[in-house]
Design an enzyme around this catalytic site. Structure first.
Site, PDB file in Angstrom:
ATOM      1  N   ASP A 110      52.914  17.201   6.385  1.00 14.99           N
ATOM      2  CA  ASP A 110      51.607  17.406   6.583  1.00 14.99           C
ATOM      3  C   ASP A 110      50.983  18.738   6.680  1.00 14.99           C
ATOM      4  OD1 ASP A 110      52.765  18.618   8.824  1.00 14.99           O
ATOM      5  OD2 ASP A 110      52.780  16.637   9.878  1.00 14.99           O
ATOM      6  N   GLU A 132      58.183  11.530   3.997  1.00 13.12           N
ATOM      7  CA  GLU A 132      57.650  11.416   5.610  1.00 13.12           C
ATOM      8  C   GLU A 132      55.932  11.121   5.474  1.00 13.12           C
ATOM      9  OE1 GLU A 132      56.795  14.581   8.637  1.00 13.12           O
ATOM     10  OE2 GLU A 132      58.750  14.176   9.065  1.00 13.12           O
ATOM     11  N   ARG A 219      49.249  24.445  17.140  1.00 10.35           N
ATOM     12  CA  ARG A 219      47.795  25.054  17.134  1.00 10.35           C
ATOM     13  C   ARG A 219      47.141  24.563  18.250  1.00 10.35           C
ATOM     14  NH1 ARG A 219      44.930  27.324  12.484  1.00 10.35           N
ATOM     15  NH2 ARG A 219      46.883  26.733  11.137  1.00 10.35           N
TER      16      ARG A 219
END
Ligand SMILES: CC(=O)N[C@@H]1[C@@H](OP(=O)(O)OP(=O)(O)OC[C@H]2O[C@@H](n3ccc(=O)[nH]c3=O)[C@H](O)[C@@H]2O)O[C@H](CO)[C@@H](O)[C@@H]1O
Length: 395
Positions: A110, A132, A219
């Site tokens: 991702d 994935e 993050r």
């Protein structure tokens, strides 16, 4: 750079060119077993491109997995935002695809790297394979920007390698055709089991007490959430003299500064540099529990029988939570402190959480993915068996 394409290595089998694009430590750990297996196939030419997304952790991980990139994209100008990285990468990957003319571009997960690779492939009309695939949270901006990347990548992917049946079901719900989905397992378990079987040595500075293996770098946790979680962990360690913390600190300054601010200067809390993969595996094997916001550790620790407390409110990996070996605790002081205290006091709960479970794979994901690549890119359409490119339902 132009790589001449052998059209045929024998009379009947065509040779196909596969370009893997990786940019971060977990991507290397997760594509390495596929690259290694595909390189053994006589029908495949394999190229590896690094994107320069995570330059500080990438080189050592590439070396550990013996992956030598054919192209390492470096950035002259500042590339610290997803937008800057995506725009530069798109240009560079487009040029590379134009030169090499691969049959397929592959990327994992991702990251901004995977997202840019999928767009570059689409603009060049090259098939894109997503490793994935199908991980989802309910919210487009959590994790940010990864959830957006995952959903966008799915739109142009021609083969989705979902790690679990639940991930495959997520794709079906988004109207992805079932013939484009395989349930492969997560390749991280291939890497993990291989390293674990080789009995990696414990890092010399790993504490000889009951030890929490801690990692944190997402993050959305920067700032107050991390500060709260670390404060709770320190308070728990203060009150529990036979417990220590081993914390390989991510180089991201936002994570690093908070770690040093809250957790340094304690005799039983050890902040160390990022570990090589063999060291991490040994650290998990010897940990009392794992406290983390990492995706990979949520997959690895259950396979090694270690309880995981996740410093997030949502996870795209619900399988191990459902098995009862991973608990979502968020980052608030009360919840983190409470979850650690409970694990410490309640030995029945600890025992329930400390058993090996394998919801993310059996160590053969890369074999299934390479078989699927053979079917999709080498076999003529009429010979493609539906056996493998089908949706397996959860057992
Ligand atoms: C939102 C999200 O969940 N996204 C994930 C994110 O990855 P992550 O959160 O798993 O990232 P990290 O925690 O950095 O890496 C973890 C790996 O690194 C190993 N490790 C750790 C510490 C160390 O000192 N040395 C190491 O070797 C560790 O064992 C593990 O294998 O991006 C990936 C790529 O697309 C996705 O797959 C994945 O969804």
């Amino acid at each position: 750079m132009h790589h001449p394409r052998r059209e045929h290595f024998s009379q009947s089998t065509p040779v196909r060119t596969f370009v893997f694009v990786v940019g971060t430590r977990p991507e290397v750990i997760k594509v390495a077993p596929i690259v290694r297996r595909l390189r053994e196939a006589e029908w495949a030419v394999v190229r590896v491109v690094t994107s320069g997304q995570q330059s500080d952790l990438l080189d050592s991980t590439l070396a550990e997995f013996d992956l030598r990139p054919d192209l390492s994209i470096r950035h002259r100008s500042n590339c610290h935002t997803p937008a800057a990285l995506a725009s530069q990468l798109l240009r560079r990957l487009d040029r590379y695809c134009g030169q090499v003319r691969p049959d397929c571009v592959l990327a994992q997960g991702d990251t901004t790297t995977a997202y840019a690779a999928s767009i570059a492939a689409f603009y060049r009309k090259i098939a894109f394979v997503h490793v994935e695939a199908g991980l989802r949270t309910p919210s487009l901006d959590a994790p940010f920007p990864e959830e957006f990347h995952r959903r966008s990548i799915a739109v142009s992917t021609s083969l989705h390698c979902a790690p679990t049946s639940a991930a495959a079901q997520n794709l079906v719900r988004e109207n992805i055709a079932r013939e484009k989905i395989i349930v492969s397992g997560n390749t991280v378990i291939d890497s993990l089991l291989e390293v674990a079987a080789s009995k990696p040595a414990l890092p010399a500075d790993f504490p000889r007490l009951r030890t929490i293996l801690l990692t944190a770098h997402r993050r959305e946790n920067f700032g107050e959430p991390l500060r709260d979680a670390f404060t709770a962990i320190r308070a728990f360690v203060d009150l529990t003299p036979d417990v220590a913390v081993y914390f390989p600190v991510h180089p991201n300054p936002n994570a690093r500064e908070t770690a040093i601010e809250i957790l340094s200067g304690h005799p039983r809390i050890r902040l160390v540099d990022p570990l090589g993969y063999r060291d991490v595996v040994a650290a998990i094997q010897n940990a009392w529990c794992v406290v983390t916001d990492s995706g990979g550790l949520q997959e690895e620790a259950p396979a090694l029988g270690k309880p995981v407390l996740v410093l997030r409110d949502v996870t795209e990996r619900p399988e191990a939570v459902a098995s009862g070996v991973v608990e979502l605790v968020g980052t608030s002081r009360d919840q983190v402190f409470g979850a650690l205290s409970e694990l410490n006091k309640n030995s029945a709960k600890y025992t329930r959480m400390a058993r090996p479970v394998f919801p993310y794979g059996d160590g053969h994901a890369s074999k299934r993915i390479v078989e699927a690549l053979y079917r999709q890119f080498v076999l003529p359409p009429q010979m493609r068996s539906a056996e493998i490119i089908q949706l397996h339902h959860a057992s």
